[in-house]
Motif scaffolding. Sequence first.
Motif, short mmCIF file in Angstrom:
data_model
loop_
_atom_site.label_atom_id
_atom_site.label_comp_id
_atom_site.label_asym_id
_atom_site.label_seq_id
_atom_site.Cartn_x
_atom_site.Cartn_y
_atom_site.Cartn_z
N GLY A 176 50.04 -1.75 -9.03
CA GLY A 176 51.51 -1.63 -9.01
C GLY A 176 51.86 -0.80 -7.79
N PHE A 177 50.96 0.42 -7.65
CA PHE A 177 51.38 1.32 -6.57
C PHE A 177 51.11 0.70 -5.15
CE2 PHE A 177 50.40 4.59 -3.46
CZ PHE A 177 51.60 5.16 -3.48
N ARG A 178 49.88 -0.23 -5.03
CA ARG A 178 49.74 -0.78 -3.91
C ARG A 178 50.67 -1.79 -3.39
NH1 ARG A 178 44.08 -0.75 -5.67
NH2 ARG A 178 44.18 -2.96 -6.21
N PHE A 209 56.10 -1.69 -10.32
CA PHE A 209 55.39 -2.74 -9.56
C PHE A 209 56.26 -3.17 -8.68
CE2 PHE A 209 53.48 -3.61 -13.49
CZ PHE A 209 52.11 -3.55 -13.51
N ALA A 210 57.72 -2.52 -8.33
CA ALA A 210 58.34 -3.18 -7.12
C ALA A 210 59.30 -1.96 -6.32
CB ALA A 210 59.16 -4.28 -7.51
N CYS A 211 59.48 -1.03 -7.05
CA CYS A 211 60.42 0.04 -6.54
C CYS A 211 59.76 0.56 -5.38
CB CYS A 211 60.78 1.27 -7.62
SG CYS A 211 62.05 2.36 -6.96
N PRO A 212 60.37 0.22 -4.00
CA PRO A 212 59.80 1.09 -2.98
C PRO A 212 60.16 2.49 -2.74
CG PRO A 212 61.47 -0.51 -2.28
CD PRO A 212 61.22 -0.68 -3.96
N GLN A 213 61.34 2.84 -3.32
CA GLN A 213 62.04 4.07 -3.12
C GLN A 213 61.04 5.01 -3.94
OE1 GLN A 213 64.16 1.37 -3.33
NE2 GLN A 213 64.70 1.72 -1.40
N SER A 214 60.52 4.82 -4.82
CA SER A 214 59.49 5.93 -5.49
C SER A 214 58.36 6.29 -4.80
CB SER A 214 59.35 5.49 -6.85
OG SER A 214 58.60 4.24 -6.94
N VAL A 215 57.91 5.27 -3.74
CA VAL A 215 56.68 5.54 -3.08
C VAL A 215 56.55 6.87 -2.44
CG1 VAL A 215 55.03 4.67 -1.16
CG2 VAL A 215 56.17 3.05 -2.95
N LEU A 216 57.50 7.11 -1.60
CA LEU A 216 57.28 8.51 -0.74
C LEU A 216 57.46 9.46 -1.71
CD1 LEU A 216 59.87 7.89 2.14
CD2 LEU A 216 57.57 7.82 2.02
N LEU A 217 58.08 9.66 -2.91
CA LEU A 217 58.39 10.65 -3.94
C LEU A 217 56.82 10.97 -4.33
CD1 LEU A 217 61.56 9.72 -5.57
CD2 LEU A 217 61.27 11.26 -3.74
N HIS A 218 56.19 9.84 -4.72
CA HIS A 218 54.84 9.78 -5.47
C HIS A 218 53.89 10.42 -4.22
CE1 HIS A 218 55.97 7.11 -8.94
NE2 HIS A 218 55.33 7.97 -9.32
N LEU A 219 53.77 10.00 -3.33
CA LEU A 219 53.14 10.46 -2.14
C LEU A 219 53.46 11.80 -1.89
CD1 LEU A 219 52.90 7.52 0.31
CD2 LEU A 219 51.24 8.14 -1.24
N MET A 220 54.53 12.34 -2.00
CA MET A 220 54.78 13.67 -1.54
C MET A 220 54.35 14.49 -2.66
SD MET A 220 56.07 15.94 0.36
CE MET A 220 56.82 14.60 1.77
#
Lengths: 294, 168
Positions: free
Chosen positions: A123-125, A193-204
Amino acid sequence: MTRPGPAFWRRASQTGVALAMAGVPFANLFGLHGVSGNFLAMDVFGLPLGDPLAAVQVLASAGDITGRVALGAGLALALALVLGPVFCSYACPYGLLSELVHARSRRSGHLMGRLADTAVSAGFRVRAGAVLAGLILLAVFGLPPLLNLLSMPAYYSRLWQHVALGGVLWPVGGAVLMLAAEWRLGKRLWCGFACPQSVLLHLMARLNPWRLRLVHAPERCACAKGQSRCVAACSLGLDPRRPETLPLACNNCGDCRTACLRPGQALRFRLGRPDAQNAVLPGPEAGGLDKRPE
Amino acid sequence: MIYEQMLRPPGARGEREFLKRCIQCGQCGQICPYGSIVFEAGFNPETFGTPRIAPRRVPCYLCMRCPPVCPTEALLPVTAMARADMGIARIDKSRCYTYEGSIFCKTCHEKCPLRNQAIVMEKGLFPVITEACVGCGVCENVCPRKAILTIPKARLAAARDRWDGGGA
């Protein structure tokens, strides 16, 4: 009278944000401009706040961003750096709707089991891949910030802007279809599986080893073998007992911790490195446990 | 391209650069006291949600409140009306009452926010749109004969060629 628990305050926060964002465009119509904008970029009594992904897109495409946008995105990232992606669990209106739909789905018998670790990382990938591909396309072809078209919280706030100012926001139909699919399948598809907006938050959040994180003390787990209240409580289908699988998916909502409060308080939120924390979970004498399982 | 036909709010950068920077936050529309700014709702993903002005519905009255609130400076923070740079208006003389000779109408001149600069009355009779026009669309909105068309900045080059044949 019992005091409201953390679940109540989290739901109050989500509902309050959703109501506030619905009311902002109408307040603006009456000349009240203290708060304006939507989840992509907003101004709260002079303080800029914004979606970090929107800012990064402008940077990738146009080559620079203004100080206001950088500050707004920076504040959101700083929050994620310390507390994790709590925007998703405490503010996102789509997250609220998705959780409510998930709860309804559960009552209707569309039970969601725990996701396999491979599904969580897949999902994250998928989300990170979409972000990376989008940013490369923007940078190479100088495209507009197209990933904003995938921002569910933005659609929520834009819906009210369109209602107040006139206009049709047809993609809201897509959000409704997604919620219907989540209800039918009993899975929070978009957030997982889809939300792109949360990716940077998780990475941060992952960048910071001293961030707020969930800590599991197995020796305190009071659930019988095969029973796991915390797993059942997690709407994202994660296993909170295995914190090493959580960083790229968990949004620190605390539902698992609330479910674990009675049985054994095996789950706690702590700031700091996980290895050092299991050792310092407070014992009963320090108020760490108020009720052992009977 | 569809996006080339849109009249953008005052201070907008060139269309391509504007689209790169506009993050569809809607603050320009929310600050507009006249409801002049609407958000594009078509099916073009590049322009969806971006602000535009539909002069025949509500024109821009050049209050210049929207440029400073744009967080990304897709709208440059200009405050002078004369620097709004949205486009330019053109009169279709074959439809204008005054040029037609039926009625002496100078509504466009009277309502123009840049009166005597953007629209001047030639020989005291005929309205003429000058290069000082910023394309706010007020004249298009008030013209009783709908003889005025506001051409967005992005379409100016192509439109000039077309209007050179018989425009004002």
